[in-house]
Design a protein around this motif. Structure first.
Motif, PDB file in Angstrom:
ATOM      1  N   ASP A  12       3.242   8.818  -1.330  1.00 25.78           N
ATOM      2  CA  ASP A  12       3.357   7.395  -1.849  1.00 25.78           C
ATOM      3  C   ASP A  12       4.714   6.854  -1.566  1.00 25.78           C
ATOM      4  O   ASP A  12       5.757   7.453  -2.011  1.00 25.78           O
ATOM      5  N   LYS A  27      -1.133  12.141 -11.672  1.00 28.03           N
ATOM      6  CA  LYS A  27      -1.851  11.139 -10.894  1.00 28.03           C
ATOM      7  C   LYS A  27      -2.667  10.461 -12.363  1.00 28.03           C
ATOM      8  O   LYS A  27      -3.768  10.971 -12.607  1.00 28.03           O
ATOM      9  N   ARG A  46       6.520   4.501  -2.553  1.00 26.93           N
ATOM     10  CA  ARG A  46       6.991   4.012  -3.776  1.00 26.93           C
ATOM     11  C   ARG A  46       7.879   4.971  -4.423  1.00 26.93           C
ATOM     12  O   ARG A  46       8.879   4.809  -5.154  1.00 26.93           O
ATOM     13  N   MET A  81       3.486   5.427 -11.202  1.00 28.25           N
ATOM     14  CA  MET A  81       3.571   6.725 -10.784  1.00 28.25           C
ATOM     15  C   MET A  81       4.325   7.668 -11.656  1.00 28.25           C
ATOM     16  O   MET A  81       4.186   8.999 -11.707  1.00 28.25           O
ATOM     17  N   ASP A  83       0.932  -1.154  -0.241  1.00 27.59           N
ATOM     18  CA  ASP A  83      -0.057  -0.010  -0.107  1.00 27.59           C
ATOM     19  C   ASP A  83       0.935   1.099  -0.055  1.00 27.59           C
ATOM     20  O   ASP A  83       2.081   1.050  -0.046  1.00 27.59           O
ATOM     21  N   GLY A  84       0.297   2.490  -0.038  1.00 28.43           N
ATOM     22  CA  GLY A  84       0.929   3.712  -0.005  1.00 28.43           C
ATOM     23  C   GLY A  84       2.015   3.991   1.261  1.00 28.43           C
ATOM     24  O   GLY A  84       2.838   4.955   0.948  1.00 28.43           O
ATOM     25  N   SER A  85       1.846   3.010   2.029  1.00 23.92           N
ATOM     26  CA  SER A  85       2.839   3.395   3.434  1.00 23.92           C
ATOM     27  C   SER A  85       3.674   2.404   3.937  1.00 23.92           C
ATOM     28  O   SER A  85       4.397   2.489   4.712  1.00 23.92           O
ATOM     29  N   GLU A  94       0.115  -0.239  -6.856  1.00 16.41           N
ATOM     30  CA  GLU A  94      -0.091   0.765  -5.895  1.00 16.41           C
ATOM     31  C   GLU A  94      -0.363   0.120  -4.301  1.00 16.41           C
ATOM     32  O   GLU A  94       0.016   0.308  -3.308  1.00 16.41           O
ATOM     33  N   ASP A  95      -1.531  -0.822  -4.551  1.00 10.74           N
ATOM     34  CA  ASP A  95      -1.771  -1.629  -3.349  1.00 10.74           C
ATOM     35  C   ASP A  95      -2.681  -2.773  -3.505  1.00 10.74           C
ATOM     36  O   ASP A  95      -2.880  -3.238  -5.020  1.00 10.74           O
TER      37      ASP A  95
END
Length: 440
Positions: A320, A348, A322, A411, A155-157, A384-385
């Motif tokens: 993010d 985006k 990544r 991205m 995921d983003g974190s 992304e996730d």
């Protein structure tokens, strides 16, 4: 040192079914090459090609990279400390766990949580894997920044590679050592009294956060005070200017009692930043057996550990995790060494969701980290996730079905539906071959 909560955490592991190990063995080569060296594989081997490819990169040493600037900023606050950043990520399980008094059944030892080259060699899961080594060679004040590796969700974190800075200080457990600490406490207290900082403290010792049996409580009080003063000063250094701290609007820092096997007493530190409390680091008085293992039994001291990505994401407004690995000039050109600037999003691109639904073989489980590693090996940072959206057990056959939703989103460019379909087809094929699942 292990970090608090989502930073310094015990990762929840699970048992590994024999059928899972058999399937992995069927797909395992006899040797694996890591950092240019060839190592034999065995039943513990689970390091993936994607992870191996990250080992030489060392983002924290790349000039102008946000993680390099943050590392240098922390180091600049401790100029008299040794600054270490080039130790090999390959360690033994004994270094990573046993020397730090990890229980034999600690979940972090599991192959579902950590990356193993083989049963005798692994990728460090925390910078504390080098603690005994560094103390043992005579270092008494040091900072160590390094890449660490843990199997994790997508995921983003979260990312399976991230970076930690660990700091430690030890002194002789005698009157001379305590005098050194007292003098430093006086210096730091004067500095903080003149600064725009508001500290919400907790007792250095309490029934829930006790002194270690081998320590003199008076010595522990002094060491804990030095730890707090040193880290309050570091928080001011990192965040004071970013919040525009003034006498009327000071930087707010709060200390929370914690319980960690590696330090006693133990604490977590939070900073009030942009309207909310942020968990920054874990710390405490070093567990005496660690110092005994380093042959410095006559010393005592403190240690702290923090995750660079978490702080950098906040300071730079990077959304993010990544992005830290991006080679896109639109990302890299935004940063200069020594400067913290706000990240300006340059794109985006639309998301492309694909579901993967399958039946597990009877009696077999599939750990989410295994699924995520498989996805990473095929699609890399284009994903992304990944989310588990359905977990169903058939009431008659008792067979278990899982459904994961993969969010494909680059991205750096727009990803076509055909490209996402191609990647997803590869994921399904590899999933079937590696884990003998039945695709629904």
């Amino acid at each position: 040192m292990r970090l608090p909560g989502s930073l310094w955490r015990n990762i929840h592991g699970r048992g590994v079914p024999s059928r899972y190990l058999a399937n992995m063995a069927a797909n395992r080569p006899c040797h694996v090459t890591v950092l240019g060296e060839e190592y034999p594989t065995d039943h513990m081997t689970n390091v993936s090609p994607t992870i191996v490819s990250k080992l030489p990169l060392k983002l924290h040493t790349q000039p102008s990279h946000p993680l390099s600037t943050l590392r240098a900023l922390i180091e600049s606050h401790f100029p008299s400390y040794s600054h270490l950043s080039s130790l090999s990520p390959l360690v033994t399980p004994y270094q990573n766990f046993d020397l730090l008094s990890f229980p034999a059944d600690h979940p972090g030892r599991s192959v579902t949580d950590s990356y193993y080259v083989n049963k005798d060699l692994m990728l460090r899961t925390h910078t504390s894997a080098h603690e005994v080594e560094v103390f043992g060679r005579g270092e008494t004040k040091w900072l160590l920044t390094a890449d660490v590796y843990r199997r994790d969700e997508i995921d983003g974190s979260h990312y399976p590679v991230f970076h930690q800075t660990e700091g430690a200080r030890i002194v002789s457990a005698n009157s001379a050592g305590m005098k050194e600490i007292e003098e430093d406490n006086e210096r730091l207290a004067v500095h903080l009294d003149r600064s725009s900082i508001e500290i919400e403290d907790v007792p250095h010792l309490s029934p829930m956060n006790p002194c270690q049996p081998a320590h003199d409580p008076k010595h522990t009080e002094l060491i804990a005070k030095n730890l707090k003063l040193s880290l309050n000063s570091l928080m001011l250094h990192l965040f004071g200017g970013r919040v525009g701290a003034t006498a009327q609007n000071p930087l707010k820092v709060r200390w929370i009692e914690a319980t960690f096997p590696w330090t006693t007493p133990s604490f977590e530190v939070e900073v009030f930043f942009r309207g909310k409390w942020l968990e920054i680091l874990g710390c405490g008085v070093i567990y005496q057996p660690t110092l005994d293992n380093a042959n410095v039994s006559d010393k005592l001291g403190w240690a702290f550990g923090l995750g660079l990505e978490r702080i950098a994401m906040v300071l730079y407004s990077i959304p993010d995790i990544r992005l830290f690995w991006s080679q896109d000039p639109r990302f890299l050109s935004q940063f200069k060494q020594g400067e913290i600037t706000t990240f300006k999003p340059y794109s985006k691109y639309p998301a492309c969701f694909k579901d993967v639904s399958f039946w597990l073989p009877k009696g077999q489980t599939l750990h989410e980290n295994d699924f995520c590693d498989l996805v990473r090996d095929i699609a890399g940072d284009v994903v992304e996730d990944v989310k588990l959206i359905d977990n169903f057990t058939h009431p008659k056959t008792n067979r278990k079905s899982l459904c994961y939703r993969i969010n494909y989103r680059s991205m750096d460019r727009s990803l076509s539906n055909d490209e996402a379909n191609s990647l997803n087809t590869q994921v399904v094929s590899c999933l079937r071959d590696r884990f003998r699942v039945e695709i629904r």
